[in-house]
Write an enzyme that holds these catalytic residues in place. Structure first.
Site, PDB file in Angstrom:
ATOM      1  N   ASP A  35       0.866  -1.169   0.000  1.00 27.66           N
ATOM      2  CA  ASP A  35       0.000   0.000   0.000  1.00 27.66           C
ATOM      3  C   ASP A  35       0.913   1.232   0.000  1.00 27.66           C
ATOM      4  O   ASP A  35       2.106   1.125   0.316  1.00 27.66           O
ATOM      5  CB  ASP A  35      -0.885  -0.027   1.245  1.00 27.66           C
ATOM      6  CG  ASP A  35      -1.684   1.245   1.420  1.00 27.66           C
ATOM      7  OD1 ASP A  35      -2.416   1.628   0.501  1.00 27.66           O
ATOM      8  OD2 ASP A  35      -1.554   1.872   2.493  1.00 27.66           O
ATOM      9  N   ASP A  37      -0.139   5.182   0.920  1.00 24.20           N
ATOM     10  CA  ASP A  37      -0.366   6.190   1.954  1.00 24.20           C
ATOM     11  C   ASP A  37      -0.436   5.544   3.336  1.00 24.20           C
ATOM     12  O   ASP A  37      -1.246   4.639   3.564  1.00 24.20           O
ATOM     13  CB  ASP A  37      -1.668   6.945   1.671  1.00 24.20           C
ATOM     14  CG  ASP A  37      -1.581   7.772   0.401  1.00 24.20           C
ATOM     15  OD1 ASP A  37      -0.811   8.743   0.389  1.00 24.20           O
ATOM     16  OD2 ASP A  37      -2.264   7.432  -0.581  1.00 24.20           O
ATOM     17  N   THR A 127      -2.347   1.138  -4.633  1.00 26.55           N
ATOM     18  CA  THR A 127      -2.921   2.256  -3.895  1.00 26.55           C
ATOM     19  C   THR A 127      -4.356   2.548  -4.321  1.00 26.55           C
ATOM     20  O   THR A 127      -4.751   2.268  -5.458  1.00 26.55           O
ATOM     21  CB  THR A 127      -2.065   3.524  -4.088  1.00 26.55           C
ATOM     22  OG1 THR A 127      -2.698   4.637  -3.449  1.00 26.55           O
ATOM     23  CG2 THR A 127      -1.880   3.862  -5.565  1.00 26.55           C
ATOM     24  N   SER A 128      -5.117   3.159  -3.404  1.00 26.40           N
ATOM     25  CA  SER A 128      -6.476   3.595  -3.720  1.00 26.40           C
ATOM     26  C   SER A 128      -6.496   4.985  -4.347  1.00 26.40           C
ATOM     27  O   SER A 128      -7.565   5.492  -4.682  1.00 26.40           O
ATOM     28  CB  SER A 128      -7.339   3.584  -2.449  1.00 26.40           C
ATOM     29  OG  SER A 128      -7.566   2.269  -2.006  1.00 26.40           O
ATOM     30  N   ASP A 184      -1.860  -0.607   5.978  1.00 31.95           N
ATOM     31  CA  ASP A 184      -2.008   0.124   7.231  1.00 31.95           C
ATOM     32  C   ASP A 184      -3.462   0.411   7.556  1.00 31.95           C
ATOM     33  O   ASP A 184      -3.743   1.200   8.453  1.00 31.95           O
ATOM     34  CB  ASP A 184      -1.231   1.456   7.179  1.00 31.95           C
ATOM     35  CG  ASP A 184      -1.961   2.506   6.376  1.00 31.95           C
ATOM     36  OD1 ASP A 184      -2.080   3.650   6.849  1.00 31.95           O
ATOM     37  OD2 ASP A 184      -2.426   2.180   5.259  1.00 31.95           O
TER      38      ASP A 184
END
Length: 243
Positions: A35, A37, A127-128, A184
């Protein structure tokens, strides 16, 4: 992702997560899917600042303390808050705010060493963020990304669905069951699990206690990537231990 409530004193505390050295002893992986961020970079101050400005503009209650669902695609999150006919306009607005304000975004401890310890063909960012926003944050932080970066623009269904991690594994040419996801946030943990990957969490947008108590539990936890060591064996397999 929204910060999960702290368990009340009369509820049992979630079990402590094992360290990676304990959870993955004797186990190896073919690739690591990170991931971004809260895992590789710290963008929380910028994210919170932009979303609170957005919340004020759209008249949401408690805008000064507005909390987003870290790790969930922005459009998905907005659709839970606003009428359907406002979603696209509101999405474009927050996307514009975030593209233009990345002050304070920085690389987290351990990120550079983690990337350096892994072959380029065995690591990916999942990542989103949209592709433009991912590029903006990567640029603001100074991070040198791997060749494979999967964004919200690359999949129909984002986290917590498995599609982003399945695509990351596909682009690396590895079986998802042989991948370790590093996350996270609960939505990312759920996505990694649904993809058939093992999951290691680090503290970023959520504490280890919150992650351990989430609906889908990870395999292991560490305070950050600086507490994790990746080593590549002679056969190319990756072991994961405590730093």
């Amino acid at each position: 992702m929204s910060v999960l409530p702290v368990p009340s004193p009369d509820l049992p505390e979630p079990p402590a997560l094992p360290t990676p050295g304990t959870a993955f002893a004797g186990r190896t992986f073919d690739a690591i899917l990170f991931d971004m961020d809260g895992t590789l970079i710290d963008s929380v101050p910028a994210v919170d600042r932009n979303w609170r400005r957005w919340a004020h503009e759209y008249g949401l209650p408690d805008a000064d303390s507005f909390q987003i669902e870290h790790g969930t695609p922005a459009r998905t999150f907005i659709a839970r808050l606003l009428p359907a006919d406002q979603v696209e306009e509101a999405y474009e607005r927050i996307h514009d705010l975030e593209l233009n304000d990345n002050e304070g975004v920085r690389i987290l401890p351990g990120t550079v060493d983690a990337f350096a310890s892994l072959p380029a063909t065995r690591q990916a960012i999942v990542t989103s963020c949209t592709r433009p926003l991912a590029a903006a944050r990567i640029g603001a932080s100074g991070l040198v990304p791997p060749a494979v970066v999967v964004t919200a623009d690359d999949v129909t269904h984002g986290k917590p669905d498995p599609d982003p991690f399945l695509l990351g594994a596909e682009r690396l040419g590895v079986d998802p069951s042989r991948c370790l996801v590093v996350e996270d946030a609960p939505a990312g943990v759920a996505a990694g699990r649904a993809a058939g990957c093992a999951v290691l969490v680090v503290e970023g947008t959520h504490s280890l206690e919150q992650l351990a108590g989430a609906a889908v539990a990870p395999d292991a936890g560490a305070s950050g990537l600086d507490q994790v060591r990746f080593a590549v064996g002679q056969d190319g397999s990756i072991s994961v231990t405590d730093a």
